[in-house]
Design an enzyme around this catalytic site. Structure first.
Site, short mmCIF file in Angstrom:
data_model
loop_
_atom_site.label_atom_id
_atom_site.label_comp_id
_atom_site.label_asym_id
_atom_site.label_seq_id
_atom_site.Cartn_x
_atom_site.Cartn_y
_atom_site.Cartn_z
CG ASP A 1 -4.85 -75.81 16.20
OD1 ASP A 1 -4.47 -75.94 15.06
OD2 ASP A 1 -4.13 -75.84 17.37
CG ASP B 1 -8.59 -71.01 16.52
OD1 ASP B 1 -8.61 -71.73 15.70
OD2 ASP B 1 -7.35 -70.45 16.71
CG LEU C 1 29.85 -65.25 13.05
CD1 LEU C 1 29.19 -66.40 13.12
CD2 LEU C 1 30.81 -64.68 14.34
CE LYS D 1 27.32 -68.66 9.54
NZ LYS D 1 26.28 -67.96 8.59
NE ARG E 1 25.43 -58.62 9.86
CZ ARG E 1 26.15 -58.06 8.83
NH1 ARG E 1 25.50 -57.79 7.75
NH2 ARG E 1 27.59 -57.95 9.19
CD GLU F 1 20.27 -65.88 10.54
OE1 GLU F 1 21.01 -65.51 11.53
OE2 GLU F 1 20.67 -65.91 9.46
CE LYS G 1 27.84 -67.29 19.02
NZ LYS G 1 26.40 -66.91 19.41
N1 LIG Z 1 26.84 -63.36 11.95
C1 LIG Z 1 26.69 -63.79 13.36
O1 LIG Z 1 27.52 -63.17 14.37
C2 LIG Z 1 26.00 -65.04 13.51
C3 LIG Z 1 25.13 -65.73 12.74
C4 LIG Z 1 24.47 -66.65 13.12
C5 LIG Z 1 23.53 -67.84 12.57
N2 LIG Z 1 23.26 -67.58 11.14
N3 LIG Z 1 22.99 -68.72 13.17
C6 LIG Z 1 23.37 -69.06 14.56
C7 LIG Z 1 24.31 -68.06 15.19
C8 LIG Z 1 24.92 -68.50 16.72
N4 LIG Z 1 24.06 -69.32 17.12
O2 LIG Z 1 25.50 -67.48 17.07
C9 LIG Z 1 25.10 -66.96 14.53
S1 LIG Z 1 25.92 -65.95 15.02
#
Ligand SMILES: NC(=O)c1cc2c(N)ncc(C(N)=O)c2s1
Length: 318
Positions: A34, A38, A84, A115, A136, A170, A286
């Site tokens: 650090d 710095d 989702l 998630k 979002r 996120e 997905k």
């Molecule tokens: N609402 C959404 O489309 C998503 C929400 C989130 C979330 N909170 N964390 C990870 C993913 C991801 N890895 O795709 C997604 S995708």
């Protein structure tokens, strides 16, 4: 030192500081102390102060920018940030798999990702430079929180290549930071945050970037919005490509060739969830191939090619 010598020294310092920051915040693998970091940052700030005409917005010295905003500007997402569909048990995951197979003509592979329980954001890069960050919002209209997102050290102000794209991810507050922030709030007689998601959202909705800068926020990027000449044909390629560009992606993602492997992955993370230093509220599944995603399309508000397996609420972080 004259202006052209200063320009060279400034360029060299910026490269070094960006690499140090990438190693420390994105790879979690610090390459200098650090003190060293710095010292170089102070030299850069002194040079930019001595030669203000050489200052640029993508300089590492400009992460914690300017005075507080009066309000957040609204922004329109070029491609909506959708929510989702959810699955709450194994049977509903198998229903999702059946629907996917009915809508595609070939073998389907999935990508499973954690998630993250934070605040969904969009980051826009033009020719590799971070130009805009937004919440979002309602999926179509968000708020411009660029100044606050610039304070997140794992968000590169410049990508490793001059690519124009918009990524989604996120922003979150690590559990440890949440605990110490609430301890500080309670010590100061202030109302503590209920959970790390509220703490992250509350921090990013501050009008003064200096507050966000102190909240030790982090981010995982997991999706693409707009991408000129997108060279990928699968979501897993996109995750790899984002990482190559210097964007922080979550390392726990896994490709699954069938729904049984998806269910094994989901079950493994029910056990491992408490070991993470950040909160997750489920697993995102997905369809991997982009042409199959396109064939499946969307319902009014969610993709048909993805679902979220939801975990029960985690016991309070203390
Ligand atoms: N609402 C959404 O489309 C998503 C929400 C989130 C979330 N909170 N964390 C990870 C993913 C991801 N890895 O795709 C997604 S995708």
């Amino acid at each position: 030192m004259n202006a052209s010598e200063a320009q060279q020294r400034i360029e060299a310092l910026r490269q070094e500081l960006e690499q140090y920051s990438y190693q420390y915040h994105t790879l979690d693998d610090p390459s200098v102390s650090d003190y060293e970091y710095d010292k170089k940052m102070q030299e850069l700030m002194n040079l930019e102060e001595e030669f203000p005409e050489l200052q640029t917005p993508d300089s590492p010295s400009q992460r914690v920018g300017g005075k507080p905003l009066d309000a957040f500007v609204k922004v329109q997402h070029d491609i909506p940030m959708l929510s989702l569909g959810n699955a709450f048990n194994e049977e509903e995951l198998r229903d999702f798999d059946r629907r996917v197979k009915n809508g595609t003509d070939a073998e389907v592979s999935y990508v499973c990702e954690l998630k993250i329980d934070g605040l969904a954001v969009s980051l826009k890069y033009e020719d590799g430079v971070f130009v805009r960050g937004a919440t979002r919002g309602d999926g179509t209209t968000g708020e411009d929180i660029t100044k606050n997102l610039r304070t997140i050290r794992s968000i590169p102000l410049r990508l490793k290549e001059p690519v124009t794209l918009e990524v989604r991810g996120e922003a979150y507050m690590p559990k440890r930071s949440f605990v110490s922030l609430n301890e500080a709030k309670e010590a100061g007689g202030e109302e503590p945050f209920a959970n790390p998601r509220n703490a992250a959202a509350g921090s990013l909705r501050q009008l003064d970037p200096k507050i966000a800068a102190k909240r030790n926020l982090d981010i995982f990027l997991y999706g693409i919005g707009v991408w000129e000449d997108d060279p990928t044909d699968a979501h897993s390629d996109r995750l790899e490509r984002m990482k190559e560009l210097g964007l922080k992606t979550n390392p726990e993602w896994q490709k699954c060739t069938n729904i049984d492997e998806v269910i094994d992955y989901v079950n493994s993370w029910v056990e491992r969830r408490p070991d993470l230093d950040y909160e997750i509220d489920g697993i995102v599944i997905k369809v991997d191939r982009l042409d199959q995603q396109e064939a499946l399309g969307f319902t009014a508000k969610s993709p048909r090619w993805a679902t979220a397996f939801k975990f029960p609420a985690e016991e309070a972080v203390t």
